[in-house]
Write an enzyme that holds these catalytic residues in place. Structure first.
Site, PDB file in Angstrom:
ATOM      1  N   HIS A   7      19.675  10.699  13.537  1.00 54.35           N
ATOM      2  CA  HIS A   7      20.736  10.297  12.211  1.00 54.35           C
ATOM      3  C   HIS A   7      20.115   9.751  11.192  1.00 54.35           C
ATOM      4  CE1 HIS A   7      21.656   6.745  14.803  1.00 54.35           C
ATOM      5  NE2 HIS A   7      21.428   6.135  13.364  1.00 54.35           N
ATOM      6  N   GLU A  43      31.535   2.563  11.390  1.00 50.16           N
ATOM      7  CA  GLU A  43      30.675   3.670  10.805  1.00 50.16           C
ATOM      8  C   GLU A  43      31.463   5.009  11.103  1.00 50.16           C
ATOM      9  OE1 GLU A  43      28.020   3.074  14.452  1.00 50.16           O
ATOM     10  OE2 GLU A  43      28.531   5.044  14.966  1.00 50.16           O
ATOM     11  N   GLN A  60      25.027   8.837   9.243  1.00 49.35           N
ATOM     12  CA  GLN A  60      25.848   7.661   9.943  1.00 49.35           C
ATOM     13  C   GLN A  60      25.888   7.022   8.714  1.00 49.35           C
ATOM     14  OE1 GLN A  60      23.572   4.559  12.074  1.00 49.35           O
ATOM     15  NE2 GLN A  60      25.151   5.047  13.794  1.00 49.35           N
ATOM     16  N   HIS A  84      18.215   3.075   7.569  1.00 53.43           N
ATOM     17  CA  HIS A  84      17.227   3.462   8.663  1.00 53.43           C
ATOM     18  C   HIS A  84      17.377   4.943   8.843  1.00 53.43           C
ATOM     19  CE1 HIS A  84      21.040   2.985  11.055  1.00 53.43           C
ATOM     20  NE2 HIS A  84      20.680   3.794  11.778  1.00 53.43           N
ATOM     21  N   GLU A 134      14.913   3.505  14.443  1.00 47.37           N
ATOM     22  CA  GLU A 134      15.854   3.719  15.609  1.00 47.37           C
ATOM     23  C   GLU A 134      15.447   4.683  16.594  1.00 47.37           C
ATOM     24  OE1 GLU A 134      20.195   3.569  14.540  1.00 47.37           O
ATOM     25  OE2 GLU A 134      20.516   4.011  16.657  1.00 47.37           O
TER      26      GLU A 134
HETATM   27  C1  MC0 Z   1      15.127  -5.612   6.378  1.00 46.76           C
HETATM   28  N1  MC0 Z   1      14.097  -5.289   6.005  1.00 46.76           N
HETATM   29  C2  MC0 Z   1      14.079  -3.850   5.866  1.00 46.76           C
HETATM   30  C3  MC0 Z   1      15.309  -3.357   6.480  1.00 46.76           C
HETATM   31  N2  MC0 Z   1      16.151  -4.460   6.811  1.00 46.76           N
HETATM   32  N3  MC0 Z   1      13.104  -2.917   5.535  1.00 46.76           N
HETATM   33  C4  MC0 Z   1      13.580  -1.649   5.404  1.00 46.76           C
HETATM   34  N4  MC0 Z   1      14.732  -1.193   6.029  1.00 46.76           N
HETATM   35  C5  MC0 Z   1      15.586  -2.070   6.331  1.00 46.76           C
HETATM   36  N5  MC0 Z   1      16.660  -1.649   6.694  1.00 46.76           N
HETATM   37  C6  MC0 Z   1      12.824  -5.931   5.444  1.00 46.76           C
HETATM   38  C7  MC0 Z   1      13.520  -6.943   4.597  1.00 46.76           C
HETATM   39  O1  MC0 Z   1      13.434  -6.467   3.441  1.00 46.76           O
HETATM   40  C8  MC0 Z   1      12.209  -8.158   4.623  1.00 46.76           C
HETATM   41  O2  MC0 Z   1      11.148  -7.837   3.951  1.00 46.76           O
HETATM   42  C9  MC0 Z   1      11.975  -8.125   6.294  1.00 46.76           C
HETATM   43  O3  MC0 Z   1      12.581  -6.747   6.778  1.00 46.76           O
HETATM   44  C10 MC0 Z   1      12.814  -8.927   6.978  1.00 46.76           C
HETATM   45  O4  MC0 Z   1      14.227  -8.841   6.714  1.00 46.76           O
HETATM   46  P1  MC0 Z   1      15.214  -9.959   6.647  1.00 46.76           P
HETATM   47  O5  MC0 Z   1      16.310  -9.437   5.670  1.00 46.76           O
HETATM   48  O6  MC0 Z   1      14.699 -11.253   6.395  1.00 46.76           O
HETATM   49  O7  MC0 Z   1      16.173  -9.851   7.796  1.00 46.76           O
HETATM   50  P2  MC0 Z   1      15.954 -10.344   9.417  1.00 46.76           P
HETATM   51  O8  MC0 Z   1      14.312 -10.364   9.707  1.00 46.76           O
HETATM   52  O9  MC0 Z   1      16.699 -11.232   9.722  1.00 46.76           O
HETATM   53  O10 MC0 Z   1      16.189  -8.926  10.070  1.00 46.76           O
HETATM   54  C11 MC0 Z   1      15.477  -7.612   9.898  1.00 46.76           C
HETATM   55  C12 MC0 Z   1      15.456  -6.885  11.079  1.00 46.76           C
HETATM   56  C13 MC0 Z   1      17.103  -6.823  11.390  1.00 46.76           C
HETATM   57  C14 MC0 Z   1      15.106  -5.249  10.876  1.00 46.76           C
HETATM   58  C15 MC0 Z   1      14.926  -7.487  12.241  1.00 46.76           C
HETATM   59  O11 MC0 Z   1      17.630  -6.001   9.996  1.00 46.76           O
HETATM   60  C16 MC0 Z   1      17.511  -6.033  12.564  1.00 46.76           C
HETATM   61  O12 MC0 Z   1      17.637  -6.398  13.795  1.00 46.76           O
HETATM   62  N6  MC0 Z   1      17.851  -4.268  12.375  1.00 46.76           N
HETATM   63  C17 MC0 Z   1      18.234  -3.703  13.525  1.00 46.76           C
HETATM   64  C18 MC0 Z   1      19.648  -3.553  13.899  1.00 46.76           C
HETATM   65  C19 MC0 Z   1      20.454  -3.029  12.665  1.00 46.76           C
HETATM   66  O13 MC0 Z   1      19.857  -2.880  11.401  1.00 46.76           O
HETATM   67  N7  MC0 Z   1      21.683  -2.755  12.962  1.00 46.76           N
HETATM   68  C20 MC0 Z   1      22.695  -2.172  11.980  1.00 46.76           C
HETATM   69  C21 MC0 Z   1      22.799  -0.682  12.063  1.00 46.76           C
HETATM   70  P3  MC0 Z   1      10.593  -8.712   3.079  1.00 46.76           P
HETATM   71  O14 MC0 Z   1       9.189  -8.098   2.431  1.00 46.76           O
HETATM   72  O15 MC0 Z   1      11.403  -9.001   2.044  1.00 46.76           O
HETATM   73  O16 MC0 Z   1      10.234  -9.928   3.942  1.00 46.76           O
HETATM   74  S1  MC0 Z   1      23.536  -0.394  13.737  1.00 46.76           S
HETATM   75  C22 MC0 Z   1      23.443   1.248  14.147  1.00 46.76           C
HETATM   76  O17 MC0 Z   1      22.812   1.781  13.647  1.00 46.76           O
HETATM   77  C23 MC0 Z   1      23.996   1.488  15.619  1.00 46.76           C
HETATM   78  C24 MC0 Z   1      25.582   1.360  15.548  1.00 46.76           C
HETATM   79  C25 MC0 Z   1      23.708   2.980  15.815  1.00 46.76           C
HETATM   80  O18 MC0 Z   1      22.997   3.774  14.979  1.00 46.76           O
HETATM   81  O19 MC0 Z   1      24.409   3.561  16.633  1.00 46.76           O
END
Ligand code: MC0
Length: 146
Positions: A7, A43, A60, A84, A134
């Site tokens: 997705h 979602e 998604q 993503h 992912e």
């Molecule tokens: C953050 N960054 C991204 C981003 N999110 N870059 C590209 N795409 C994204 N989606 C970048 C920020 O701009 C920042 O860059 C750096 O990564 C650190 O981000 P932050 O805003 O300070 O946030 P953190 O470090 O607290 O968290 C970032 C992290 C988090 C990726 C670890 O978003 C995470 O754990 N994501 C995985 C879970 C998730 O997103 N779940 C939602 C979808 P700079 O350059 O400013 O430092 S759930 C889903 O999709 C499920 C239900 C499913 O598929 O079934």
């Protein structure tokens, strides 16, 4: 082995309005919807096509359910858009371990619950040329709603 685009995750402020845009503009219907409290999202999965490995590819649409969720944080910084990309695999554990060995940060020790009973993990966007990535192993495909 990663065998398909599972997705593309799109962050939005209003899920119902965004679903209606995709229905009215492209004719895509909601295949499945759910709330994932752990991830802080509501979602909708819009099925685009089946794939040759027995899986499928979806859009998604994601609306945050709480202000401290990762999607809410991302929306506040970037506005709506592609959040993503998710690759499908029959073996999320094995592929995550192999990718970790290549020096890419895998965000979860163990895969967590994703959409439609799937098992998911994420790769850090900073290790993937700016793309939050992912990995998904789907549960057996269910019948569409309605
Ligand atoms: C953050 N960054 C991204 C981003 N999110 N870059 C590209 N795409 C994204 N989606 C970048 C920020 O701009 C920042 O860059 C750096 O990564 C650190 O981000 P932050 O805003 O300070 O946030 P953190 O470090 O607290 O968290 C970032 C992290 C988090 C990726 C670890 O978003 C995470 O754990 N994501 C995985 C879970 C998730 O997103 N779940 C939602 C979808 P700079 O350059 O400013 O430092 S759930 C889903 O999709 C499920 C239900 C499913 O598929 O079934």
């Amino acid at each position: 082995m990663l065998t398909r685009i599972d997705h593309i995750g799109i962050a939005c402020f209003d899920l119902d309005k965004t679903v209606e845009f995709y229905r009215a503009t492209y004719g895509f219907e909601v295949f499945h919807s759910e709330v994932n409290e752990e991830q802080g999202v509501r979602e909708a999965m819009l099925k685009i096509n089946d794939t040759s490995d027995g899986g499928a590819s979806y859009l998604q649409l994601l609306e945050p359910t709480r202000e401290d969720s990762t999607v809410a944080k991302w929306l506040a910084k970037n506005g709506e858009g592609v959040h993503h990309i998710a690759f499908g695999t029959a073996d999320v554990d094995g592929d995550a371990a192999a990718i970790k060995d290549k020096g890419v940060r895998v965000l979860y020790e163990e895969p967590r619950r994703g959409s439609m009973g799937s098992r998911i993990t994420f790769l850090h966007p900073k290790d993937c040329h700016g793309v939050l990535t992912e990995l998904v192993t789907s549960a057996p495909v269910e019948s569409p709603e309605h």
